[in-house]
Design a protein around this motif. Structure first.
Motif, short mmCIF file in Angstrom:
data_model
loop_
_atom_site.label_atom_id
_atom_site.label_comp_id
_atom_site.label_asym_id
_atom_site.label_seq_id
_atom_site.Cartn_x
_atom_site.Cartn_y
_atom_site.Cartn_z
N GLU A 1 0.91 -1.30 -0.04
CA GLU A 1 0.04 -0.11 -0.08
C GLU A 1 0.90 1.08 0.03
N PHE B 1 -2.07 5.59 3.24
CA PHE B 1 -3.34 4.73 3.00
C PHE B 1 -2.87 3.08 3.03
N ASP B 2 -2.49 2.97 4.41
CA ASP B 2 -2.03 1.57 4.96
C ASP B 2 -2.63 0.92 5.57
N ASP B 3 -4.21 1.02 5.56
CA ASP B 3 -5.13 0.41 6.31
C ASP B 3 -5.00 -0.96 6.30
N THR C 1 -8.63 2.02 9.84
CA THR C 1 -9.57 2.87 8.89
C THR C 1 -8.21 4.05 8.65
N ASN C 2 -7.99 4.40 7.31
CA ASN C 2 -7.29 5.56 7.04
C ASN C 2 -7.80 6.72 7.58
N THR C 3 -7.01 7.69 7.73
CA THR C 3 -7.49 9.13 8.20
C THR C 3 -7.85 9.95 6.93
N HIS D 1 -9.08 10.13 3.00
CA HIS D 1 -9.57 9.33 1.92
C HIS D 1 -9.58 9.77 0.57
N SER E 1 -10.73 1.21 4.31
CA SER E 1 -10.42 0.09 5.27
C SER E 1 -10.52 -1.35 4.62
#
Lengths: 326, 326
Positions: free
Chosen positions: B206, B210-212, B224-226, B228, B240
């Motif tokens: 990833e 964006f490493d959910d 979840t990523n902060t 989007h 996510s």
């Protein structure tokens, strides 16, 4: 062995290593061409061009004694990389005689593939003389870029794949457009198709100003180009069709098609956008013919062999710039 | 049917149309990675990404009655094109709900593939609401991008090919790095490898920020990523891991790897130069991990799945500019 048996035998020797390159399509390209276009992506072959096939075929056909002494070739381009890569895999020493004004990257790539590079001055020295001397001194075997039966047989293995892939795609009759320099690939494919897919007909495609093959097929005599360089399509610039390749082309190939450099650049850009492959100008002329010379082509389908992708960034950027206007 | 039987069945339905994409190599990339790197070039799939597999799998699994009524998907990107192309080939109406600020070319491509495009305002409107209303009114079947068993099964067919191709290449044990968004491809490949090549282990890759998936695998909970959006790697940005995909990844996948956007751009340039393929940033992160994160990888060989090539010219030019410094 017959020409076709040579191709079958080369195919057996290549089987463990060669990539069966895919036959790609795009509805967007079909729309431009107004027929179905199938693209044999030989730019995805080892070393970025079909030349690996011929190099491997020739080296694998040598006796162990000859392989141990080594091979020599004159080329700064795709043939050099194909020979160097095949030689490296075979543990066979390779000497490449390259003009000293060739692009740095091509020289570096050839060295990185483990070959010995001998530079010569294109204006003052004779590469055949240098090559002959080295070959005699060291017992090297010369691998010619197209006028060699084993090289033609190696290139012909692409034709065996095309026959099989076209059958899977339901295509029995079509022109097979081939980017053509000395005619090694064109004649090899023609020989393979003659036996395995007689409804498919090979046709050479060349850039404007370097249409020796097209003119030779039209006149029935070996014709020569007046210019010998200065084309964006450097990979397929040769003075005239080969001694071995021309009779095969005369017997089996349909008429040649000539495209402009601008059409080759536009085809490169569309291949980037729609097929996700990288082409060099000389490797894109067959696709350019399929897309922009539909009037010269018969039938509802056409196969274009895109032969190489070894292009520098500046030329590639020129191709990409054509997207704004097409 | 078990998950693996779903993949086998999807593979049967895909067989007449899917491209078996090649497993590419380059000695120059091996040198950078300090191990053997094999690249599964899914950018060469129909529509320029692996998403065609899932789209075809889902549509071909529908009853004729449902296919006649049509399908709907929310996407402006690779999933949209995969669904639209598969639907067109099946003669099945497709509606794509796309944000009105999506790139013109993506909207045009989707329309040119015969789909009905419904634009919505990303800030003011709710795409699920629009989609639900359309689906109910017209009886359309929703095709989710990853949380759908038939979509996961379709993506898993790439894993069957990897198992076969790795065996031919003599590789029994290796990490298989997969560009990962919602995890449809990663989990599909993991399920296919579990049964056909248990020495191969799927691992998600990833982009930074964006490493959910990577964090979720590490913590054991769905993270979840902060952010989007706003990534160059837009094709693999999801909030996510999926409800269906995460348990599979948890059971079968190795740890995730996180790369920078700059590493993705450098991998794109090297893929252009050495493999002659076109990648988008999100489709290049697995190759970036193979080339630049060797410390996180075990073994003499690694397989990287390059998942898509739908990139615009400006981003591609940024990637090419990295060649000057690498």
């Amino acid at each position: 062995m017959s020409n076709f048996e040579l191709i079958q035998s080369a195919s057996d020797r290549l089987a463990p290593v060669v990539r069966e390159t895919p036959l790609l399509t795009s509805p967007f390209l079909d729309k431009i061409a107004e027929r179905r276009v199938l693209i044999k992506a030989e730019c995805l072959q080892h070393t970025g061009s079909f030349k690996f096939r011929g190099g491997w075929s020739a080296i694998s056909a040598l006796s162990p004694q000859k392989r141990e002494k080594g091979v020599i070739a004159f080329s700064s381009g795709n043939h050099a990389q194909g020979v160097a890569y095949a030689a490296r895999e075979y543990g066979c020493p390779a000497t490449l005689v390259i003009p000293s004004d060739a692009p740095e990257l091509k020289i570096a790539n050839t060295r990185d593939l483990g070959a010995t590079v001998v530079l010569y001055d294109r204006d003052g020295e004779n590469r055949e003389g240098i090559g002959k001397k080295l070959a005699e001194e060291q017992g090297l075997t010369l691998i010619r870029p197209y006028d060699d039966p084993q090289v033609i047989a190696g290139q012909g293995t692409a034709g065996l794949e095309i026959a099989k892939q076209a059958e899977k795609a339901g295509i029995k009759t079509a022109d097979v457009l081939v980017c053509c320099g000395g005619g090694g690939l064109t004649s090899g494919i023609a020989l393979a198709l003659e036996k395995t897919a007689p409804g498919l007909r090979a046709r050479p495609v060349e850039p404007e100003g370097f249409d020796d093959g097209t003119r030779s097929l039209a006149s029935g005599d070996v014709e020569t180009n007046t210019r010998h360089g200065g084309s964006l399509c450097d990979a397929i610039v040769t003075p005239s069709p080969g001694v071995l390749t021309f009779p095969v082309m005369q017997r089996l190939c349909g008429p040649g098609i000539v495209v402009t450099e601008d059409e080759a650049l536009r085809a490169m850009a569309l291949a980037w956008q729609r097929l996700k492959i990288v082409l060099e100008p000389g490797g894109a002329v067959a696709l350019a013919a399929a897309l922009f010379h539909g009037d010269s082509i018969d039938g509802p389908s056409v196969i274009a062999v895109t032969t190489g992708g070894n292009v520098d960034q500046l030329v590639f950027a020129r191709a990409m710039a054509t997207l704004a206007t097409q």
